[in-house]
Design a protein around this motif. Structure first.
Motif, PDB file in Angstrom:
ATOM      1  N   PHE A 196       0.894  -1.252   0.171  1.00  0.00           N
ATOM      2  CA  PHE A 196      -0.038   0.107   0.031  1.00  0.00           C
ATOM      3  C   PHE A 196       0.744   1.102  -0.072  1.00  0.00           C
ATOM      4  CE2 PHE A 196      -3.342  -2.570   2.443  1.00  0.00           C
ATOM      5  CZ  PHE A 196      -3.822  -3.440   1.209  1.00  0.00           C
ATOM      6  N   GLU A 254      -1.673  -2.084  -6.952  1.00  0.00           N
ATOM      7  CA  GLU A 254      -2.939  -2.414  -6.744  1.00  0.00           C
ATOM      8  C   GLU A 254      -4.046  -1.956  -7.460  1.00  0.00           C
ATOM      9  OE1 GLU A 254      -3.152  -4.508  -4.500  1.00  0.00           O
ATOM     10  OE2 GLU A 254      -1.418  -4.238  -3.025  1.00  0.00           O
ATOM     11  N   LYS A 256      -7.629  -0.584  -7.724  1.00  0.00           N
ATOM     12  CA  LYS A 256      -8.385  -0.018  -6.446  1.00  0.00           C
ATOM     13  C   LYS A 256      -9.696   0.593  -6.952  1.00  0.00           C
ATOM     14  CE  LYS A 256      -5.179   3.342  -5.869  1.00  0.00           C
ATOM     15  NZ  LYS A 256      -4.321   2.977  -6.817  1.00  0.00           N
TER      16      LYS A 256
END
Length: 594
Positions: A196, A254, A256
């Protein structure tokens, strides 16, 4: 399509009318930012945001970032926009002039940040993370590290990140596994995986400077064993030149819900060379310098998106013809009246407006305290301001982002079915806003921080920095003609807050679950009162100036203030009841029954 214009009139109001900007401008280090200079800065920032950042917001969301074997490419137009942003000096606007920055006070930079977040939050993540890394290094790194890395970060040629979270731990940083092994030359070998990591890899800058939490071989257990390290993507020579690639690589990005043009990375450190920032095992205090900056900035993200959603919804409601007013047609010559004739549409728009403008005022209050804590010549004033900032930081982060998400949802609701359709641009605000309630410490964590750390700190002294001025204002103004209708609701809510604070302190000492169970409601109650205080003060100013009001600005302020007092602040009653109910109904259900 939704449109955005920077709310400069309201920004000037909170900067120079609600507060006296001259007391910031006269502090050491802030003298160059005269009112004329500030006005020019805000005008130029608005132009950059409206003309450069906003046009690539939706396209950036549609395209997203691309990952290919560790290389991350940002969406079309982002590199050119970043170059223009950096060349304009915006990456260093709030940085120390010693390292090439412009030294803008936080009270000015906060307004610039809001405009960036309103127009392109994904883009704003890149310089935003860099500034957080700069702040930590500026406060805690050695002079040698600062001289070597900060100038390029300030000018925007290099970027920065903060690398905290690991696959097995988020908030609980005491159990991180990333390790730092000392090397003979005084540097460290950093090994571990971080997840993250916003802006962990991208193509906007020549180099990326990672700030990484890791543990030395002799580290004590828990957070007291965490150290902070500077790990560059490319090694940097003593003369500032870039050398070979360091052993740090982006393992993936990621996919998202929102902020899709901001690269959110898995970062692998495989014996990467790093340099200790500050003292061994003192990484958490250094990182909190960065996180406090980021938490205030994340609060402003919520405000910025809430403002953009309000503007889009208000414009749509003015133009969209739908139905007739309940009291009879307002535009009989047209096939239908505008959406603005309908009370529920007005309720939604006024809710967004009242909370946005209240947050802007409260944000300025906290930003000014940051300036005072940093620049004031009186150490007592600096300490008092720092105590106020410590108290208000979790409230700003949680309240602003909760309301930001609520207001983006209201924006979609005003649009009706069109709000749910991507081409109108409103649903992106909802998706982008949702993360702000999670990262940099979830809002539940902010509430626990408020009741568990900030409230009892220094035997409750932090609380005085808020309670005393609010109490004094109420006592001085509750009976004044015209102002009482704004101050009396504030007084009732403030009384509830005082009672809840005392009750929570007593219960929490006996049973920590009592404080934990009430924490979220308590933070919201505190925030409602704080914004109510701002609205009472804004109403006082508007009352004094309403007779000289050619554009209706002060009339609008008074109506919005009254709406806040009658329609938003009464939520304090329900919150108070929930707080006083205690923890039993939350804690009594057995785990296996969930």
């Amino acid at each position: 399509m939704a449109q955005y214009k920077a709310p400069l009139r309201d920004m000037r109001f909170v900067l120079g009318e609600l507060f006296d900007y001259s007391d910031i401008n006269q502090m050491p280090g802030c003298e160059d930012f005269t009112p004329d200079v500030v006005d020019a800065v805000l005008e130029e920032a608005a132009k950059v945001c409206e003309e450069i950042l906003y046009p690539i917001n939706r396209s950036g969301d549609e395209e997203g970032c691309h990952w290919d074997d560790g290389v991350v490419t940002t969406p079309k137009g982002f590199k050119e926009a970043y170059d223009a942003f950096a060349q304009g000096g915006w990456t260093g606007i709030a940085c120390d002039p010693v390292y090439g920055g412009q030294g803008a006070p936080k009270s000015i930079n906060a307004l610039v940040e809001e405009m960036i977040c309103s127009t392109n939050l994904s883009f704003g993540m890149y310089p935003g993370l860099s500034f957080g890394a700069y702040a930590a290094l500026h406060s805690h790194a050695s002079d040698a590290l600062k001289d070597k890395f900060l100038p390029k970060m300030v000018e925007g040629t290099w970027a920065g990140t903060m690398c905290l979270t690991e696959p097995h731990c988020g908030t609980d940083l005491g159990i991180i596994k990333t390790k730092a092994d000392p090397l003979a030359d005084g540097s460290y070998s950093i090994t571990g995986t971080k997840i993250f990591i916003s802006a962990g890899e991208h193509d906007l800058t020549e180099n990326i400077i990672h700030l990484v939490l890791a543990k030395l071989p002799d580290a004590p257990k828990g957070t007291k064993g965490i150290s902070l390290f500077l790990v560059p993507k490319f090694m940097v020579g003593d003369d500032g030149s870039m050398g070979k690639r360091n052993a740090v690589k982006c393992g993936s990005i990621e996919h998202k819900m929102g902020i899709k043009a901001s690269s959110t990375c898995v970062m692998n450190f495989d014996g990467a060379i790093g340099y200790l920032v500050g003292e061994p095992h003192q990484g958490m205090p250094a990182m909190f310098t960065m996180m406090n900056q980021e938490r205030l900035s994340v609060g402003i993200q919520g405000l910025g998106l809430g403002e953009a959603a309000y503007q889009g919804a208000a414009a749509y409601a003015r133009d969209r013809l739908q139905g007739r007013a309940l009291t009879g047609a307002k535009s009989p010559e047209k096939p239908a009246d505008s959406l603005l004739v309908h009370p529920d549409i007005r309720r939604m728009l006024l809710t967004a407006r009242a909370t946005n403008e209240g947050c802007r005022a409260m944000g300025m209050w906290v930003a000014r305290a940051l300036d005072t804590a940093k620049h004031h010549t009186d150490p007592v004033k600096r300490e008092e301001a720092e105590e106020f900032v410590q108290l208000m930081t979790p409230i700003v982060k949680a309240l602003f982002t909760d309301w930001g998400f609520d207001n983006t949802n209201l924006g979609v609701q005003v649009f009706g079915g069109h709000g749910y359709i991507r081409e109108w641009g409103m649903e992106q605000y909802v998706r982008d806003a949702r993360i702000a309630q999670i990262y940099e410490g979830t809002n539940g964590i902010q509430a626990l921080d408020l009741v568990g750390r900030k409230m009892p700190a220094k035997a409750g002294r932090n609380l005085r920095r808020f309670f005393h001025p609010v109490q004094a204002y109420i006592e001085a103004n509750v009976s004044k003609d015209g102002l009482g209708e704004f101050v009396q609701p504030l007084a009732k809510a403030f009384m509830r807050l005082q009672q809840a604070t005392g009750e929570l302190a007593q219960r929490g000492m006996k049973n920590p679950d009592e404080a934990g169970a009430a924490a979220t409601e308590f933070l919201r109650l505190f925030g409602l009162v704080a914004v109510g205080f701002m609205w009472a003060r804004m109403a006082e100013i508007a009352l004094a100036k309403k007779d000289d009001d050619p554009d209706g600005f002060y009339k609008t302020k008074l109506i919005t203030a009254k709406f806040y007092m009658e329609r938003v602040l009464p939520q304090s009653g329900a919150l108070f009841s929930a707080i006083m109910a205690g923890s039993k109904t939350i804690m009594e259900l057995d785990e296996d029954l969930f």
